[in-house]
Every structure is written in structure tokens, then in C-alpha cells.
Enzyme design. Structure first.
Site, PDB file in Angstrom:
ATOM      1  N   ARG A 180       0.860  -1.181   0.000  1.00  0.00           N
ATOM      2  CA  ARG A 180       0.000   0.000   0.000  1.00  0.00           C
ATOM      3  C   ARG A 180       0.898   1.233   0.000  1.00  0.00           C
ATOM      4  NH1 ARG A 180      -4.676   1.270   4.471  1.00  0.00           N
ATOM      5  NH2 ARG A 180      -2.953   0.981   5.957  1.00  0.00           N
ATOM      6  N   ASP A 207      -2.812   2.580  13.894  1.00  0.00           N
ATOM      7  CA  ASP A 207      -2.004   3.228  12.867  1.00  0.00           C
ATOM      8  C   ASP A 207      -2.439   4.681  12.756  1.00  0.00           C
ATOM      9  OD1 ASP A 207      -4.338   3.263  11.363  1.00  0.00           O
ATOM     10  OD2 ASP A 207      -3.677   1.731   9.944  1.00  0.00           O
TER      11      ASP A 207
END
Length: 523
Positions: free
Chosen positions: A161, A445
Site C-alpha cells: 500500500r 495506525d
């Protein structure tokens, strides 16, 4: 002649990935597509201003022909046919080895929200990916413990990603200007690994984050088409799954799949970034868009059910994979009761997703792979996915997607304190170079910090009164911050984290992404 220069500090083994040829490829991407990216970011601001003026958002009338059309994306490519369990995590060597050995179908190798973009992480992540693709990844911890890919391991499909379109990479200059972080991440990976992945029976695949509509997906199509030509890759071999994690994107799911075209593989449904986007886009729209405690906003809330039902229906109508959200729980080695309660929640979430038609889902820890796989095995049986399951009963309206007022839950002092504490702990770790952080048995995150600070900002601006009668003011938030800092005690980078949090949670102007001012604080 394009001038491309690396101005970051030396990183071990950087010469293996920052080769002159690889840098030339990235510089070419930047030269061709950097200005286009800049124009799209400017268009975001215009679009948000339009939405703010109207106080709502709807499906685009000018793209109705796409939504009404009869078209499908290409079938899933090798390695992405069965995606029932996907493990996410940063490209840190130890965690990468554990992800590769855990038995998941896909490893989302996160160069974005689970990664602080220190230059050593940016370059080191590319080294890890290069080794992982070739089954050469190994790591020796400071305590002497060795980590390596098991010889008998069936590796998950590796799907990096890259960073979102908004983030720069100031350590790589093209004609004197910082390159686009997304082009650096995707470009280096493609240059070093695309042909190797194809030769191994897989392919160059990506997760694409933070997009706000089909025009941004169309730019990725141009990038991928060009990369395939330059690197002599088969047409359509680069495939990508897009995260629908902004509220504008939720209204353009079909358009985004159509725009990505031969490169489209699926869509993913998340939570924190999606809620953060709702707050960001409607930050001036009044109290009807004020959420309760973020912990109360589950995927079973009516507006979240509308969002996930729409995603599954769109994906399967168009032949694309629908991938569910994150199970962020980190199992405790010492508290069996905590594990039992959390695993029951994980099982419930995955059961709901599999029952709704999702083809797979995310977990953040290897110990959750078995639970997720068991749930999807029960629903899928011998089938690799549920692409044949249509959802003709789904007819989601704009009002359902925007029904913040219908989200059950209270606004509490405990919720305020949780936002402050978790954001402070996460930001301190992020500034130190760790973008995936275990806090209270949850893997957090950057999306966690974004929803935490944006909710605090929203509550202050809307003069929210908490369940206990407290008015949320700047003064109250500062006092809570001081108390939480004192409770946390000694923690590296906590002072900087405190200043950063107060900047992005209390300033009159709302920074679009906290990682932009945070990026100025790291090397």
C-alpha cells in the site's frame, strides 16, 4: 535531462533499490504525472467547498451513465482469487517475516498508515519487499533471535500500500522539487519486483488509499499504463484494490472501478479513516454531523451498514472483490479473559462480513488468521470467493450514507480521554519511527490518530456537552491533555506529540492530514 537527487541520510542496502535506473524510472513518473497530482489535490479543495456550501453530498448526475451501464472489471488475477484472510502490517523485517509465515492469503505490506515515512523506513521497506518477493527475507533481532521465511511456507500474495496522493517525499528531489510519495513507493516496487512477481506466477498488485473520487483513480490508471509500457509488462498485469475510506469516494465506488479499468481488482471497507473523512468534509456543517464517542461508532451503525452493503453490491455487480475491515486486536499472552472477550468480537465482526457477502477481511495479528479463516471457510466452503453472490436488494440512498444522527451512542468524558491518550501515545511512537503501535491490546495506525484528533476538534467547534454535563472547550481539552501526559509519564517524543496534537486538534484551521505537519518533525 531530468535532475533526480537523493538528499536523505544513508540507509543500509540502499544501493540495491536506489539504483540509477530505478531513480530514473521514478523521476519519469514524477515528471509525467506530478503536475496532474497537484491539480487533483486542488480539485479536492474545490469539491469540499462545494459540499460544505450545500451541506450535503450526492451521487454525481454527470456519471449516471457509468452507474447505469453494463460493464465489469477483469476477473481476479493469480494470487487474488482467494483473499479470505489478509494480514496487514508495516514493512519492518520482523513483522514482515511473521506476516509471510502466518498462513494468510494476502499480506498488505503497508508503506502508508502503518509506516512513519522516515527515509530509513521508506528505503528499508523497499529492501524488505525486494527480499520478500524472492523468499530471501531474514532478520536477526538484538537478542539474537532469528526470523526467516519457513521453507515450507505458502507465501501470501504480497500487496503493498503506497502513500496517498497528498504526501510528498522530500528526500527524493526531481528537478529540485520533492517527488510525490505515492510515485516513489509504487515506482520503486514496480521497477524491482513487477517482472519477478509475474515470473513467480503472481503479479504486481497494490492497495490504493485515501482517494476521493474517480478522477484520482484515473490518474493511477495513467501511471500503471505507462509503467507497463516502460517495464515491458503485459497489459493489465498491474492490479489494484482501492480503499473506500473517504465519504466522497463512497458516492463514486462504481465510477472509481470504471476509471481504474483493466487494473481494478476490488474495493475495501474500513472505519476510522472513513469517519475521519466525514468529520473533515462536513466540519462546518453543524451539529447534525457530530459523532458520539468513536468507540460507539461500530460497523453495525445504520450509516456504516449502508456503506458496507453498497460496497459489496457494487463490487459483485462489477466482478470486483469486496474486502472487509480490520480486526485490530492484539492477543494478550497473560490475560485469557481479555482474549476471550476480544476474540468473540472478532468472530462476530467477521461472521457479519462473510454473511454480508464480503470475499475476505483484514486482521492485524498472526494469531487472528485462524479465527478469520474459520469464519470465511464456513461460508465459502470450497469456493474461493463470493463473486457470484449479488445483492439486488441493496438500494442505498445519500441520506442513509450520511445518517450521522442515526448513530447510537453518547459523548462522554471517557471518550474524550481515550481520544487524547491514544493519539498522544501513537504520535509519540510515530515521531520515533514506528507507525504500527500496540496500545491497550489494539494495533493502531495513523487512522487512529486522525479520527481521535478530528473528533476532539469537532466537539470543541460544536460546543458539545458531554454526558456528565461538561462543555467541551479548548481549556477542557488542554487540561485533559496535561492530565494524560502526566499519567503516561516518561515516553520518548511525548513533548513533540503533545504540541502536535494540540496543533491539529485545537487550531482554528483544520489541517487536512495530521501527517503533513508531523512530517516536518521527522528526518
Amino acid at each position: 535531462m531530468v535532475d533526480v537527487r537523493v538528499v536523505g541520510p544513508d540507509v543500509e542496502r540502499s544501493g540495491e533499490v536506489l539504483t540509477p535506473e530505478a531513480l530514473e524510472f521514478v523521476a519519469d513518473l514524477q515528471t509525467r504525472f506530478g503536475a496532474h497530482r497537484d491539480a487533483l489535490l486542488a480539485a479536492r479543495a474545490t469539491r469540499r467547498a462545494e459540499i460544505a456550501a450545500e451541506g450535503r453530498i450526492g451521487f454525481r448526475p454527470e456519471t449516471a451513465e457509468i452507474r447505469d451501464g453494463d460493464w465489469r472489471v477483469p476477473p481476479p488475477p493469480p494470487g487474488l482469487v482467494d483473499r479470505r484472510v489478509e494480514i496487514t502490517g508495516p514493512t519492518e523485517p520482523k513483522m514482515a517475516v511473521n506476516a509471510l509465515n502466518c498462513g494468510a492469503n494476502v499480506w498488505l505490506a503497508d508503506l502508508e498508515d502503518a509506516n512513519t515515512p522516515h527515509w530509513r523506513n521508506v528505503v528499508g521497506g523497499q529492501v524488505v519487499l525486494r527480499d520478500a518477493v524472492r523468499r530471501q527475507l531474514e532478520f536477526t533481532a538484538p537478542d539474537g533471535r532469528e526470523y526467516r521465511i519457513r521453507e515450507d511456507a505458502v507465501l501470501p500474495t504480497i500487496v503493498p500500500r503506497p502513500r496517498g496522493w497528498h504526501l510528498p517525499e522530500r528526500h527524493l528531489l526531481v528537478d529540485g522539487e520533492p517527488a510525490v510519495g505515492a510515485l516513489v513507493d509504487a515506482g520503486l516496487y514496480l521497477f524491482h519486483n513487477a517482472a519477478e512477481q509475474l515470473a513467480r506466477g503472481s503479479g504486481p498488485y497494490f492497495y490504493l488509499p485515501k482517494m476521493e473520487g474517480h478522477l484520482e483513480a484515473a490518474l493511477w490508471t495513467l501511471v500503471f499504463d505507462h509503467a507497463e509500457q516502460v517495464l515491458d509488462l503485459p497489459e493489465g498485469s498491474i492490479r489494484a484494490t482501492m480503499l473506500i475510506e473517504t465519504i466522497p469516494a463512497a458516492f463514486e465506488m462504481e465510477e472509481m472501478l470504471h476509471a481504474l479499468g483493466s487494473h481494478a481488482a476490488g474495493l475495501n471497507a474500513g472505519r476510522w479513516d472513513y469517519l475521519f473523512s466525514v468529520i473533515k468534509v462536513f466540519r462546518a456543517a453543524g451539529p447534525q454531523y457530530v459523532f458520539p464517542d468513536r468507540g460507539a461508532v461500530t460497523m453495525t451503525a445504520p450509516m456504516m451498514r449502508a456503506y458496507t452493503d453498497q460496497l459489496v453490491a457494487v463490487c459483485h455487480r462489477r466482478g470486483a472483490m469486496a474486502i472487509g475491515g480490520m480486526a485490530a486486536f492484539i492477543p494478550s499472552r497473560r490475560d485469557a479473559e481479555v482474549n476471550e472477550r476480544a476474540l468473540a468480537k472478532v468472530r462476530d465482526d467477521k461472521t457479519r462480513e462473510a454473511g454480508d457477502g464480503f470475499d475476505g477481511s483484514w486482521v492485524a495479528h498472526p494469531d487472528l488468521v485462524g479465527v478469520c479463516k474459520e469464519v470465511f471457510d464456513d461460508v465459502l466452503g470450497e469456493r474461493p470467493n463470493q463473486l457470484d453472490r449479488q445483492r439486488p436488494e441493496v438500494a442505498v440512498t445519500a441520506e442513509q450514507l450520511l445518517d450521522v444522527a442515526g448513530v447510537p451512542g453518547e459523548r462522554t468524558m471517557a471518550g474524550l480521554r481515550a481520544n487524547v491518550e491514544v493519539a498522544l501515545r501513537y504520535l509519540a511512537a510515530w515521531l520515533g519511527g514506528n507507525g504500527a503501535v500496540g496500545i491497550h491490546n489494539l494495533m493502531e495506525d495513523a487512522a487512529t490518530a486522525e479520527i481521535s484528533r478530528s473528533q476532539v476538534w469537532q466537539w470543541v467547534r460544536n460546543e458539545v456537552v458531554l454526558e456528565g454535563g461538561e462543555l467541551v472547550t479548548e481549556e477542557l481539552v488542554r487540561s485533559v491533555v496535561a492530565e494524560e501526559v502526566a499519567g503516561i509519564g516518561e515516553l520518548p517524543h511525548l513533548d513533540d506529540a503533545r504540541r502536535l496534537f494540540e496543533q491539529v486538534a485545537l487550531a482554528d484551521d483544520f489541517p487536512d492530514f495530521l501527517t503533513l505537519p508531523a512530517y516536518e518533525l521527522i528526518s
